[in-house]
Design a protein around this motif. Structure first.
Motif, mmCIF file in Angstrom:
data_model
loop_
_atom_site.group_PDB
_atom_site.id
_atom_site.type_symbol
_atom_site.label_atom_id
_atom_site.label_comp_id
_atom_site.label_asym_id
_atom_site.label_seq_id
_atom_site.Cartn_x
_atom_site.Cartn_y
_atom_site.Cartn_z
ATOM 1 N N CYS A 100 48.649 53.743 45.662
ATOM 2 C CA CYS A 100 48.005 55.083 45.094
ATOM 3 C C CYS A 100 47.116 55.657 46.253
ATOM 4 N N GLY A 101 46.897 54.887 47.283
ATOM 5 C CA GLY A 101 45.922 55.377 48.309
ATOM 6 C C GLY A 101 44.638 55.386 47.989
ATOM 7 N N HIS A 102 43.912 55.093 46.770
ATOM 8 C CA HIS A 102 42.637 55.351 46.439
ATOM 9 C C HIS A 102 42.049 54.161 45.628
ATOM 10 N N CYS A 103 42.708 53.040 45.512
ATOM 11 C CA CYS A 103 42.122 51.714 44.997
ATOM 12 C C CYS A 103 41.447 51.214 46.253
ATOM 13 N N CYS A 106 44.353 49.564 48.282
ATOM 14 C CA CYS A 106 44.914 50.377 49.178
ATOM 15 C C CYS A 106 44.204 50.791 50.422
ATOM 16 N N CYS A 114 48.659 47.387 45.471
ATOM 17 C CA CYS A 114 47.656 48.284 44.855
ATOM 18 C C CYS A 114 47.321 47.928 43.641
ATOM 19 N N GLU A 115 46.216 48.207 43.158
ATOM 20 C CA GLU A 115 45.517 47.984 41.833
ATOM 21 C C GLU A 115 46.180 48.623 40.875
ATOM 22 N N ARG A 116 46.716 49.615 41.041
ATOM 23 C CA ARG A 116 47.266 50.361 39.930
ATOM 24 C C ARG A 116 48.869 50.016 39.607
#
Ligand SMILES: [Zn+2]
Ligand SMILES: [Zn+2]
Length: 360
Positions: A100-103, A106, A114-116
């Motif tokens: 996701c690039g944001h968690c 990441c 990734c946490e998503r």
């Protein structure tokens, strides 16, 4: 390059064990993506499970679905907002994991964790995707991916090499997890494509002696690829053989690439005091018996490994140095019209079959 057609041939999964060769629209040309004319796509063990519906509802999350996550090809179009130096005609290898690039995970660089990832739809548009698993892959003439997931191929690299890179990256991550060092004695449990990739990389990275355990024709391939000690698990106890060969000390590093609990137990059992074991196999939630005192008192480092974060550029470099014997690893190639035969061959594991690829 020829103009992009409106339709393409694809192997489309409509439900469990229901794959049809169809003419479907070429993926939409999205501004943040790069469209690639697919040259080759490997068939992986995971594909069989996805295709048979064993991984539902996560993989695939919808039908009809296009599988295929080991692909490479030529850039056919670059989205206006893709922000990439890639140009039409560049040859690229696709990396399937999109974090996701944001968690927080990441941001730490572990985008494969990734946490998503567990969320339906990866946390929304722009969220986590695993191409060929949670979003369309490319058992098809064209595939689409974000530019950061496309790694440029050197001139000297063949499409066959590019397909094999997808296993070499996982092997490289496993050796990263095991902190391999020059002169290490390395044992590999399981002579599949991953195990054989670990073997060749470990030798290239300076392993002084290599051991491989397993059964069947793949052990012969392991021997040809330079394994020093080949152990047939149907005839010998791998831990005893390794201990005897190392004078009772054990190996510095064991990399388990098989899956069954016994293999994991053996991996932990055959490393030296202060040694390292990496577990890569998936065993379907079974418990693994091990004596914790061995881990505590002998200070064994046990790590899990999955995927191949940040490994593609290095693996591509290593491939260009000739450390991987691609013809020994990639044994069969089929046009997309013969997809069913390619799957049958891959599942049958006969005729020395290793990796099978589709050339759309
Ligand atoms: Zn795969
Ligand atoms: Zn993330």
């Amino acid at each position: 390059m020829a103009a992009i057609p409106e339709k393409m041939k694809a192997a489309v999964t409509h439900g469990p064990s229901d794959v049809r060769i169809e003419e479907i629209p070429v993926p939409a040309h999205e501004p943040d993506k790069v469209l690639v004319k697919v040259a080759a796509c490997g068939i992986c063990g995971t594909d069989v499970h996805i295709m048979d519906g064993h991984m539902r509802p996560a993989w695939p999350p919808y039908y009809p679905f296009i599988q295929g996550h080991e692909w490479c090809g030529e850039v056919a179009a670059v989205g206006s907002g893709a922000g990439t130096a890639l140009e039409i005609g560049d040859r690229v290898i696709m990396e399937p994991t999109i974090g996701c690039g944001h968690c927080a995970t990441c941001i730490r660089g572990a985008y494969h964790l990734c946490e998503r990832a567990g969320e339906p739809d990866g946390g929304g548009s722009g969220g986590y995707r695993l191409l060929g698993h949670t979003a369309d892959g490319a058992f098809s003439e064209y595939g689409s991916a974000p530019p950061n997931n496309l790694h440029k191929m050197p001139e000297s690299m063949s499409w066959e090499d590019a397909v094999i890179v997808n296993q070499v990256v996982v092997a490289l991550h496993a050796l990263d997890r095991g902190k391999v060092e020059p002169a290490d004695r390395v044992a590999i449990l399981g002579p599949g494509l991953l195990g054989l990739s670990v073997l060749q990389l470990a030798k290239a990275m300076g392993a002084s002696r290599t051991y491989i355990t397993g059964r069947g024709y793949r052990l012969d391939i392991a021997r040809e690829l330079g394994a020093d000690v080949v152990i047939d698990i149907t005839k010998e106890d791998p831990v005893k053989v390794v201990m005897k060969d190392t004078g009772g000390g054990g190996v510095d590093l064991a990399v388990e690439c098989a899956g069954p609990p016994e293999a994991m137990e053996q991996a932990i059992g055959m490393v030296r005091r202060g040694g390292r074991a990496v577990l890569e196999g998936i065993n379907g939630g079974k418990s693994v018996p091990f004596i914790s005192d061995r881990i505590v008192l002998d200070e064994i480092a046990v790590s899990g490994g999955r995927g191949s974060p940040n490994c593609y550029p290095r693996a591509i470099e290593m491939m260009t140095q000739g450390v991987i014997d691609t013809p020994r690893m990639l044994t069969h190639s089929y046009p997309i019209d013969e997809f069913a035969e390619a799957m049958r061959m891959f599942k049958a594991r006969e005729d020395g079959v290793m990796r099978v690829m589709i050339k759309p």
